[in-house]
Structure formats: structure tokens, C-alpha cells
Enzyme design. Structure first.
Site, PDB file in Angstrom:
ATOM      1  N   GLY A  48      17.910  -7.130   9.127  1.00 59.43           N
ATOM      2  CA  GLY A  48      17.455  -7.555   7.814  1.00 59.43           C
ATOM      3  C   GLY A  48      16.052  -7.039   7.548  1.00 59.43           C
ATOM      4  N   GLN A  53       7.834  -6.573   3.735  1.00 53.15           N
ATOM      5  CA  GLN A  53       7.508  -5.922   5.006  1.00 53.15           C
ATOM      6  C   GLN A  53       7.159  -4.447   4.862  1.00 53.15           C
ATOM      7  OE1 GLN A  53      11.177  -7.748   6.784  1.00 53.15           O
ATOM      8  NE2 GLN A  53       9.950  -7.548   8.628  1.00 53.15           N
ATOM      9  N   CYS A  90      11.563 -10.163  14.682  1.00 48.94           N
ATOM     10  CA  CYS A  90      11.101  -9.710  13.369  1.00 48.94           C
ATOM     11  C   CYS A  90      10.484  -8.328  13.533  1.00 48.94           C
ATOM     12  CB  CYS A  90      10.062 -10.693  12.821  1.00 48.94           C
ATOM     13  SG  CYS A  90       9.441 -10.235  11.192  1.00 48.94           S
ATOM     14  N   LEU A  91      10.866  -7.400  12.657  1.00 47.64           N
ATOM     15  CA  LEU A  91      10.332  -6.041  12.757  1.00 47.64           C
ATOM     16  C   LEU A  91       8.817  -6.012  12.553  1.00 47.64           C
ATOM     17  CD1 LEU A  91      13.070  -3.941  10.876  1.00 47.64           C
ATOM     18  CD2 LEU A  91      12.785  -4.267  13.334  1.00 47.64           C
ATOM     19  N   HIS A 132      15.508 -16.169   6.931  1.00 50.19           N
ATOM     20  CA  HIS A 132      14.377 -15.434   7.526  1.00 50.19           C
ATOM     21  C   HIS A 132      13.782 -14.461   6.507  1.00 50.19           C
ATOM     22  CE1 HIS A 132      12.646 -13.012  11.100  1.00 50.19           C
ATOM     23  NE2 HIS A 132      12.362 -12.293  10.022  1.00 50.19           N
ATOM     24  N   GLU A 133      14.660 -13.716   5.826  1.00 54.20           N
ATOM     25  CA  GLU A 133      14.172 -12.710   4.868  1.00 54.20           C
ATOM     26  C   GLU A 133      13.590 -13.366   3.612  1.00 54.20           C
ATOM     27  OE1 GLU A 133      13.764  -9.918   6.082  1.00 54.20           O
ATOM     28  OE2 GLU A 133      15.126 -10.121   7.777  1.00 54.20           O
ATOM     29  N   HIS A 136      10.080 -14.298   4.188  1.00 58.87           N
ATOM     30  CA  HIS A 136       9.146 -13.173   4.028  1.00 58.87           C
ATOM     31  C   HIS A 136       8.666 -13.043   2.582  1.00 58.87           C
ATOM     32  CE1 HIS A 136       8.812 -11.092   7.827  1.00 58.87           C
ATOM     33  NE2 HIS A 136      10.108 -11.043   8.005  1.00 58.87           N
TER      34      HIS A 136
HETATM   35 ZN   LIG Z   1      11.109 -10.685   9.725  1.00 57.26          ZN
END
Ligand SMILES: [Zn+2]
Length: 150
Positions: A48, A53, A90-91, A132-133, A136
Site C-alpha cells: 500500500g 508518502q 511502512c515504506l 494504515h494508508e 497517512h
Molecule cells: Zn505506511
């Protein structure tokens, strides 16, 4: 193929709140941006990614779980039920993993890539990933759940 650069914690831009995508937006530009988001997500082996991000502060999310590609624009959680916990990464926070309790079942409303209104029911990993997204988009990171879970 365009790989966008991903903001890494503690970059303050990760804390910005994303704006709603308006219906006056250029569909072609959204298309190109979403394609780049998918390229970037696959390149970094993510499931995701939020526009936040990649430092674009609009409510756009890409997800791919089990070859099920999903684009969520202006997502809103309408219903939620039960709890489930997954170990999340998480990236934007490399090499960090955390068990996070989230809603097990959610119903969301969102716009698809053509800015058409859609509804989606999600459960388990997909439900957690969407939450989660969405976090963000509001500047919330998994580390913020540390206190909440205790
Ligand atoms: Zn993330």
C-alpha cells in the site's frame, strides 16, 4: 516507469494532512500519478502507498494485495466492526515492524480513478492496510499507535 521518492520518517512532510481531490482535477494527470504510485509501490515491495508518502498532499491511495489493485480517492470509513491485529511495516519507516490493532471489518466510500463514487467492504489484512494508508492522509504513522495500543 517512474519511481517516486518516498519520504522517510521523521520527515515533517509526513505529518501534513492531505487535501480532498476535487472533481475539477485533471483525470489524465491523476492517471499518470496513480501509475507512478503503483510503480513506486512495487519497486519497494509495498502492498500500500499513500500520496502523502511521495510528498503529494492529496487523498490518493494505492493498494495491491493478492493481485487485487485498488485505487482509493477521498476514502471515508462509513462502518466498522470488530478488531484484528497484524504486524505492520511502512515504506516510510524502513526496518520497523509493529503489531497494530485495527478494525477487522470496514465499509468505505471513495472515488475511483475516474472520480466515480464507489463503496467497498474490506476485512482482515485489506481492512488493516486501508486504515494504515488512510492514517497517512491525516499525518498519522504506525509509531503513533505505540502509546494507543498499551
Ligand atoms: Zn505506511
Amino acid at each position: 516507469m517512474s519511481i517516486l521518492s518516498i519520504l522517510i520518517y521523521p520527515d515533517e512532510n509526513l505529518r501534513k494532512k492531505a487535501e480532498l481531490v476535487s472533481d475539477k482535477e485533471n483525470l489524465n494527470e491523476i492517471n499518470i500519478f496513480v501509475k507512478n504510485m503503483f510503480d513506486t509501490m512495487y519497486y519497494y515491495n509495498g502492498i500500500g502507498l499513500s500520496a502523502t508518502q511521495v510528498n503529494i498532499h492529496k487523498q490518493i491511495i494505492t493498494i495491491d494485495i493478492d493481485n487485487n489493485k485498488i485505487v482509493l480517492i477521498n476514502p471515508i470509513i462509513k462502518n466498522k466492526k470488530g478488531y484484528v491485529s497484524f504486524c505492520e511495516g511502512c515504506l516510510s519507516i524502513p526496518n520497523f515492524f509493529l503489531n497494530i490493532i485495527r478494525y477487522k471489518n470496514i465499509e468505505i466510500e471513495y472515488l475511483d480513478i475516474d472520480l466515480k463514487k464507489k463503496k467497498l467492504k474490506a476485512s482482515n489484512i485489506l481492512s488493516s492496510c486501508i486504515q494504515h494508508e488512510i492514517d497517512h492522509l491525516y499525518g498519522i504513522l504506525i509509531i503513533d499507535h505505540l502509546k494507543k495500543n498499551k
